[in-house]
Scaffold this active site. Sequence first.
Site, PDB file in Angstrom:
ATOM      1  N   GLY A  73       0.817  -1.201   0.000  1.00  0.00           N
ATOM      2  CA  GLY A  73       0.000   0.000   0.000  1.00  0.00           C
ATOM      3  C   GLY A  73       0.855   1.258   0.000  1.00  0.00           C
ATOM      4  O   GLY A  73       0.550   2.237  -0.680  1.00  0.00           O
ATOM      5  N   THR A  74       1.927   1.225   0.746  1.00  0.00           N
ATOM      6  CA  THR A  74       2.820   2.380   0.843  1.00  0.00           C
ATOM      7  C   THR A  74       3.422   2.728  -0.518  1.00  0.00           C
ATOM      8  O   THR A  74       3.469   3.898  -0.905  1.00  0.00           O
ATOM      9  CB  THR A  74       3.943   2.095   1.873  1.00  0.00           C
ATOM     10  OG1 THR A  74       3.335   1.798   3.132  1.00  0.00           O
ATOM     11  CG2 THR A  74       4.875   3.274   2.022  1.00  0.00           C
ATOM     12  N   ASN A 152      -8.035   4.089   8.909  1.00  0.00           N
ATOM     13  CA  ASN A 152      -7.560   2.826   9.485  1.00  0.00           C
ATOM     14  C   ASN A 152      -7.738   2.767  11.004  1.00  0.00           C
ATOM     15  O   ASN A 152      -7.882   1.689  11.565  1.00  0.00           O
ATOM     16  CB  ASN A 152      -6.105   2.563   9.109  1.00  0.00           C
ATOM     17  CG  ASN A 152      -5.219   3.773   9.275  1.00  0.00           C
ATOM     18  OD1 ASN A 152      -5.458   4.830   8.695  1.00  0.00           O
ATOM     19  ND2 ASN A 152      -4.196   3.637  10.102  1.00  0.00           N
ATOM     20  N   GLY A 201      -2.699  -6.000  -0.520  1.00  0.00           N
ATOM     21  CA  GLY A 201      -3.215  -7.364  -0.432  1.00  0.00           C
ATOM     22  C   GLY A 201      -3.431  -7.859   0.983  1.00  0.00           C
ATOM     23  O   GLY A 201      -4.432  -8.511   1.280  1.00  0.00           O
ATOM     24  N   HIS A 202      -2.487  -7.525   1.885  1.00  0.00           N
ATOM     25  CA  HIS A 202      -2.551  -8.150   3.214  1.00  0.00           C
ATOM     26  C   HIS A 202      -3.686  -7.638   4.088  1.00  0.00           C
ATOM     27  O   HIS A 202      -3.930  -8.180   5.159  1.00  0.00           O
ATOM     28  CB  HIS A 202      -1.200  -8.047   3.934  1.00  0.00           C
ATOM     29  CG  HIS A 202      -0.841  -6.680   4.433  1.00  0.00           C
ATOM     30  ND1 HIS A 202      -0.907  -6.343   5.755  1.00  0.00           N
ATOM     31  CD2 HIS A 202      -0.396  -5.587   3.788  1.00  0.00           C
ATOM     32  CE1 HIS A 202      -0.509  -5.084   5.904  1.00  0.00           C
ATOM     33  NE2 HIS A 202      -0.192  -4.612   4.718  1.00  0.00           N
ATOM     34  N   THR A 238      10.551  -7.701 -12.395  1.00  0.00           N
ATOM     35  CA  THR A 238       9.817  -8.940 -12.681  1.00  0.00           C
ATOM     36  C   THR A 238       8.630  -9.065 -11.728  1.00  0.00           C
ATOM     37  O   THR A 238       8.758  -8.836 -10.528  1.00  0.00           O
ATOM     38  CB  THR A 238      10.758 -10.154 -12.546  1.00  0.00           C
ATOM     39  OG1 THR A 238      11.844  -9.964 -13.452  1.00  0.00           O
ATOM     40  CG2 THR A 238      10.036 -11.461 -12.863  1.00  0.00           C
ATOM     41  N   CYS A 325       2.195   5.074  17.798  1.00  0.00           N
ATOM     42  CA  CYS A 325       2.831   5.624  18.982  1.00  0.00           C
ATOM     43  C   CYS A 325       3.920   4.690  19.479  1.00  0.00           C
ATOM     44  O   CYS A 325       3.666   3.529  19.762  1.00  0.00           O
ATOM     45  CB  CYS A 325       1.731   5.837  20.016  1.00  0.00           C
ATOM     46  SG  CYS A 325       2.166   5.728  21.708  1.00  0.00           S
TER      47      CYS A 325
HETATM   48  C1  LIG Z   1      -2.080  -0.604   5.951  1.00  0.00           C
HETATM   49  C2  LIG Z   1      -2.320   0.722   5.322  1.00  0.00           C
HETATM   50  C3  LIG Z   1      -1.395   1.281   4.423  1.00  0.00           C
HETATM   51  C4  LIG Z   1      -0.042   0.671   4.146  1.00  0.00           C
HETATM   52  O1  LIG Z   1      -0.087  -0.554   3.506  1.00  0.00           O
HETATM   53  P1  LIG Z   1       1.257  -1.434   3.491  1.00  0.00           P
HETATM   54  O2  LIG Z   1       0.912  -2.585   2.600  1.00  0.00           O
HETATM   55  O3  LIG Z   1       1.507  -1.845   4.886  1.00  0.00           O
HETATM   56  O4  LIG Z   1       2.332  -0.590   2.938  1.00  0.00           O
HETATM   57  C5  LIG Z   1      -1.703   2.480   3.832  1.00  0.00           C
HETATM   58  N1  LIG Z   1      -2.866   3.100   4.081  1.00  0.00           N
HETATM   59  C6  LIG Z   1      -3.780   2.609   4.937  1.00  0.00           C
HETATM   60  C7  LIG Z   1      -5.055   3.337   5.158  1.00  0.00           C
HETATM   61  C8  LIG Z   1      -3.530   1.404   5.587  1.00  0.00           C
HETATM   62  O5  LIG Z   1      -4.428   0.930   6.446  1.00  0.00           O
END
Ligand SMILES: *Cc1c(COP(=O)(O)O)cnc(C)c1O
Length: 407
Positions: A73-74, A152, A201-202, A238, A325
């Site tokens: 996500g990052t 989140n 994905g996670h 890849t 934190c």
């Molecule tokens: C978990 C999260 C991310 C980051 O995702 P990663 O796969 O850990 O890099 C970004 N934005 C939000 C809102 C998230 O909850």
Amino acid sequence: METKTIYFDNNATTEVDPQVLEAMLPYFQSRYGNPSSIHHKGGEVAAALREARKKLADLLGCDPSEIIYTSCGTESDNTAMWSALRTQPDKRRLVTSRVEHSAIINNAAFLKRLGYQVIEVGVDREGLLDMDQLTKALTPDTALVSLLWANNETGVLFPIEEVAALCSERGVVFHTDAVQAVGKIPIDLKNSKIDMLSLAGHKLHAPKGIGALYVRKGLKFAPFMIGGHQENGRRGGTENVPYIIGLGVAADLAASRLPEENTRVKALRDRLEEGLLKIPFTMVNGNRTFRLPNTTNVSFEYIEGESILFHLSHEGICASSGSACTSGSLEPSHVLRAMGVPFTAAHGSIRLSLGVGNTDEEVDKALEIFPAVVKKLRDLSPFWKDDGPVQESDLLSCDSEVCQVCN
Ligand SMILES: *Cc1c(COP(=O)(O)O)cnc(C)c1O
């Protein structure tokens, strides 16, 4: 006796679904070809990748060609931000909010040091976006608006479709960090004005280390990872084949489980929340209607979130403080601070995020454990005496300059 785990931390990460893992395994072993290879070992993998991309596109309601796979996500968030800035070099303003994930907040802070103007739009006491402030922030100089879809920490939703339409009208590129939203609320990109969308994905039962960025067809794009021709030249390297296959299966599962998330999981969350609110001096942070079905952020006043988590963990319950934190830090979550949650409540806040793996029995068990943990900690708290908070007049100043209670 071993304590059975009750996992209420699905916004931090989720368990890989057994069906996801099973689908991935051949791509570590017999199907090891490089999808770019001309021979049949490559061809079979390229075909599987196309199928996986189609599954993810179906979940989002977009075209497969609009998806770029990333590592997380990052990376998706970073790619979106840099692309918007590099494709519009004359525009120097970036608009985001005060309650974003660190992937956006810290990147925005870095861009500020590079000389960009960063506007962080505020939220109200319930975590809802200040639309007036946002509208005023949209100048001709604005390169990008980036807002998370679902928070989140609190689960509160921003009116993303509405913001996307507004940005489109003003000719401003709009990105949404939808990492928490995908798989929990319906998303239909075809019928939206969203330009870019990030997911990981996670957070939806695929493994850690795979993400995706939706880039609307026709939007100017500049790659973040420059290399080979993979992802149509938009992200070199890849392909992470087994993980992309896994994400495809996870997307299918998420689509089929969306109704369950919004009925059974939501009912579990609501029952848990109602039960916790029976504990005195307890409150929910964030708007309770405009919110994800799985998340609740609860404050137990006069005690420390971190201590609650420690005691819960001892009883087998996994939850989170939502804040990034670091231990020993006096700073509560930036999200709760932006919402104006009072100090004693912000410090005692925890996030509970449920998922399809949770059961009624687990909620029953948690509702037995919580009151005892809270009572134990309050009995130890200097801000609590007998059955209520210590009156201010009883409190002696500790004379410390950094104490946020005394100052
Ligand atoms: C978990 C999260 C991310 C980051 O995702 P990663 O796969 O850990 O890099 C970004 N934005 C939000 C809102 C998230 O909850």
